[in-house]
Design an enzyme around this catalytic site. Structure first.
Site, PDB file in Angstrom:
ATOM      1  N   LEU A 361       0.828  -1.206   0.000  1.00  0.00           N
ATOM      2  CA  LEU A 361       0.000   0.000   0.000  1.00  0.00           C
ATOM      3  C   LEU A 361       0.864   1.259   0.000  1.00  0.00           C
ATOM      4  O   LEU A 361       1.958   1.271   0.572  1.00  0.00           O
ATOM      5  CB  LEU A 361      -0.919   0.023   1.229  1.00  0.00           C
ATOM      6  CG  LEU A 361      -1.824  -1.188   1.457  1.00  0.00           C
ATOM      7  CD1 LEU A 361      -2.821  -0.898   2.575  1.00  0.00           C
ATOM      8  CD2 LEU A 361      -2.557  -1.613   0.198  1.00  0.00           C
ATOM      9  N   CYS A 362       0.357   2.323  -0.610  1.00  0.00           N
ATOM     10  CA  CYS A 362       1.074   3.592  -0.653  1.00  0.00           C
ATOM     11  C   CYS A 362       0.868   4.364   0.635  1.00  0.00           C
ATOM     12  O   CYS A 362       0.264   5.447   0.625  1.00  0.00           O
ATOM     13  CB  CYS A 362       0.606   4.411  -1.844  1.00  0.00           C
ATOM     14  SG  CYS A 362       1.631   4.082  -3.268  1.00  0.00           S
ATOM     15  N   THR A 363       1.301   3.803   1.729  1.00  0.00           N
ATOM     16  CA  THR A 363       1.290   4.510   3.011  1.00  0.00           C
ATOM     17  C   THR A 363       2.399   3.924   3.872  1.00  0.00           C
ATOM     18  O   THR A 363       2.607   2.707   3.878  1.00  0.00           O
ATOM     19  CB  THR A 363      -0.065   4.395   3.750  1.00  0.00           C
ATOM     20  OG1 THR A 363       0.163   4.664   5.152  1.00  0.00           O
ATOM     21  CG2 THR A 363      -0.682   3.022   3.613  1.00  0.00           C
ATOM     22  N   LEU A 401      -7.349   0.724  -0.887  1.00  0.00           N
ATOM     23  CA  LEU A 401      -6.478   0.582  -2.050  1.00  0.00           C
ATOM     24  C   LEU A 401      -6.910  -0.488  -3.054  1.00  0.00           C
ATOM     25  O   LEU A 401      -6.259  -0.698  -4.072  1.00  0.00           O
ATOM     26  CB  LEU A 401      -5.007   0.390  -1.669  1.00  0.00           C
ATOM     27  CG  LEU A 401      -4.320   1.744  -1.507  1.00  0.00           C
ATOM     28  CD1 LEU A 401      -4.185   2.146  -0.074  1.00  0.00           C
ATOM     29  CD2 LEU A 401      -2.992   1.762  -2.198  1.00  0.00           C
TER      30      LEU A 401
END
Ligand SMILES: *Cc1c(COP(=O)(O)O)cnc(C)c1O
Length: 411
Positions: A361-363, A401
């Site tokens: 995930l982009c976190t 996501l």
């Protein structure tokens, strides 16, 4: 920066053969082939059965054991446990359906939780499940729906005690709470129930969750019984059900010691006869969620990339926060600690390195292990997160996501 030491296979309860962890007697590499894709959750039938047996060994024979479905509502797992425990506790219409589908006697299914909808209450009354009323509004609604349906509702009062389970990971009783009827309000509610023509069968007193301290649990159980005996005096009907809560915790983080069941059982051996002499018709139960299922489950993800960023190794897996929020640290709201993690196909390898295991995930919150000493791993290897049988998939933001939802298998 400190590095979390690896766990030894022997601490997990899962066997290892030829360096490969086995779940349900199947090497995790083969299990991944069988499931067909990663990530997945796998729950071990043998460990579930052994855990129930262990609880039974320590607790008095007269004490009934309920499973709290909220901890893991996977239908096959609930079905397996339904054959081993004395009752199922549910907290929604969806969980009620899962519980009824197991064939459990409806009167042994109890439905607690704040804000039950009319539709849920109607389903529960129609099915003959036992409703744990948490407010005056629920009492009045149950009376009305019971009259509509021509069915006398099975009913227990959920009580918000005037104490809490000390040192518990989650306080669910004591002080001002949205759960249950305040103990001091119980006499008024019992009188109201009588005027509404409702038969209150007993009390449900839950004071907290995730405790690793036997002393604290023993103290809470003693206070629970004292409270129940006081409440019984205000009740015009004999007490037939007394749920004294649960709260048995499991170790998640380095340094946490396992809960010792023996002293809890010994204290209950003394406490139960007190209940039996004062309330001879009362069936006494405890309700356990994570203690029965948490350690019997693993989350398995595959390494899809291995990167080095300014000297720090990152194993990027196909699984993460969206499937296992608790292992990632609950959206950064608490000080994050590492769940026990291993490389399932390289167990016991001495060739280790400090790595961080992250998800796709982009976190930056998508972390499964932050600087942990693990066997050197590469693309294709399997990361295993232990203690994942409870509050895993069903407690995670799977839509976040838009990745596919993982499989769950009971083996
Ligand atoms: C969530 C819950 C449980 C289960 O808690 P665990 O920590 O999983 O054992 C038991 N009783 C009630 C009322 C609950 O809400």
């Amino acid at each position: 920066m400190s590095v979390t030491k690896p766990i030894h296979a022997a601490q997990t309860g899962f066997p290892v053969a030829d360096g490969c962890l086995q779940v349900g007697g199947i090497p995790v590499t083969r299990l991944a082939q069988r499931v067909g894709s990663t990530p997945f959750y796998a729950y071990d039938r043998r460990l579930l059965s052994e855990r129930v047996a262990q609880v039974r060994t320590h607790m008095p024979a007269a004490l009934e054991l309920h499973y709290s479905v909220k901890a893991n509502p996977m239908p096959a797992l609930v079905q397996h446990l339904a054959g081993l425990v004395d009752g199922l506790d549910v907290a929604s219409g969806g969980e009620l359906k899962v519980a009824l589908d197991t064939g459990m006697v409806p009167g042994r299914i109890s439905f607690a939780g704040p804000g039950k909808s009319e539709a849920e209450l109607r389903q529960a009354i129609a099915a003959g499940a036992c409703i744990h009323a948490e407010s005056e509004r629920e009492l009045r609604t149950v009376a009305r729906l019971g009259a509509d349906l021509g069915i006398a509702p099975q009913l227990v009062l959920r009580i918000n005690p005037d104490f809490e389970l000390k040192g518990s990971g989650m306080r669910m009783g004591g002080g001002a709470k949205q759960f249950g009827i305040d103990a001091e309000e119980a006499p008024r509610m019992l009188a109201l129930a009588a005027t509404l023509g409702l038969d209150v069968q007993g009390f449900h007193i839950f004071s907290g969750s995730q405790s690793l301290k036997a002393d604290a649990i023993i103290e809470a159980q003693a206070q629970t019984v004292e409270l129940a005996l006081r409440l019984a005096e205000a009740s015009s009907n004999p007490v037939r059900m007394l749920n004294i809560g649960g709260g048995f915790g499991i170790p998640y983080f380095p340094g946490e010691a396992r809960l010792d069941l023996a002293p809890i059982g010994a204290a209950l051996d003394l406490l139960l006869p007190r209940v039996q002499s004062a309330l001879p018709q009362a069936k006494v139960s405890i309700e356990l969620g994570r203690y029965l299922v948490g350690e019997a489950g693993v989350y398995v993800a595959r390494v899809v990339d291995r990167k080095v960023s300014r000297g720090q190794v990152f194993l990027v897996t196909d699984g993460g926060l969206h499937h296992h929020l608790a292992a990632s640290g609950n959206f950064g709201q608490v000080i994050r600690k590492n769940y026990p993690v291993a490389i399932g196909n390289r167990m016991g390898s001495g060739d280790t390195e400090a790595v961080s295991v992250v998800g796709p995930l982009c976190t930056p919150l998508d972390v499964l292990a932050d600087r942990m000493e693990l066997p050197r791993a590469d693309v294709g290897d399997l990361v295993v997160v232990f203690q994942s049988g409870a509050y895993g998939l069903s407690a995670s933001p799977t839509a976040f996501l838009g990745h596919a939802t993982p499989s769950e298998v009971l083996v």
